[in-house]
Enzyme design. Structure first.
Site, PDB file in Angstrom:
ATOM      1  CB  SER A   1      -0.974   0.019   1.176  1.00 42.57           C
ATOM      2  OG  SER A   1      -0.304   0.241   2.386  1.00 42.57           O
TER       3      SER A   1
ATOM      4  CE  LYS B   1      -3.306   1.981   4.611  1.00 46.74           C
ATOM      5  NZ  LYS B   1      -3.030   1.148   3.459  1.00 46.74           N
TER       6      LYS B   1
END
Length: 164
Positions: A42, A86
């Site tokens: 990710s 993230k």
């Protein structure tokens, strides 16, 4: 008997020292920061999918000093025991325009991040499960801010934030 008593006292002293060190390290990890192993696709190209050892600090989160562009460690809103890395995109009150479907760049949506929430995204738009899927997350799910890459050694150094 005296020899064994001395041995027992020494062993007890060593155990007590070990417990103190353990408690100090645990308190440091819980309130100041520590190491994080980040892996998965990710955050490509910023973080390798095979895994990297990163340093995270918690003080910025506690003081409300995280900013868009920072890489943050977040408790997953869907799997509470899981932590993910993230990029912080926006904080409360900020407007976010994002691509709903990465295969169709015309599929845009715009929201204003609600009070007490943040918007996080992986750098890899094609393989990240993030706020584009589950929406803004409560600020309380932020754990810390990543600031240094430890491993691999070839990439050792600061992880300066950049706007996405």
């Amino acid at each position: 008997m005296g020899q064994w008593a001395g041995f027992g006292k020494g062993l007890l002293g060593e155990a007590f020292s070990f417990v103190k060190v353990f408690l100090f390290l645990q308190a440091t990890n819980d309130h100041v920061g520590g190491f994080v192993l980040a892996k998965g696709p990710s955050m490509l190209p910023t973080i390798s999918p095979s895994g990297e050892l990163l340093l995270m600090e918690r003080i910025s989160v506690q003081l409300g000093k995280v900013r868009p562009g920072d890489i943050v460690v977040v408790q997953s809103p869907l799997v509470p025991k899981k932590r993910v890395a993230k990029r912080l995109i926006a904080t409360e009150g900020e407007r976010v325009t994002y691509v709903v479907d990465p295969k169709n760049s015309d599929s845009l949506n715009t929201i204003v991040v609600p009070k007490g929430h943040v918007w996080v995204e992986g750098d890899n738009i094609h393989n990240s499960y993030d706020s584009r899927n589950f929406g803004a997350i409560p600020y309380g799910l932020l754990i810390g801010r990543v600031f240094w890459r430890v491993l691999p050694f070839k990439d050792f150094g600061s992880m300066e934030p950049h706007e996405k």
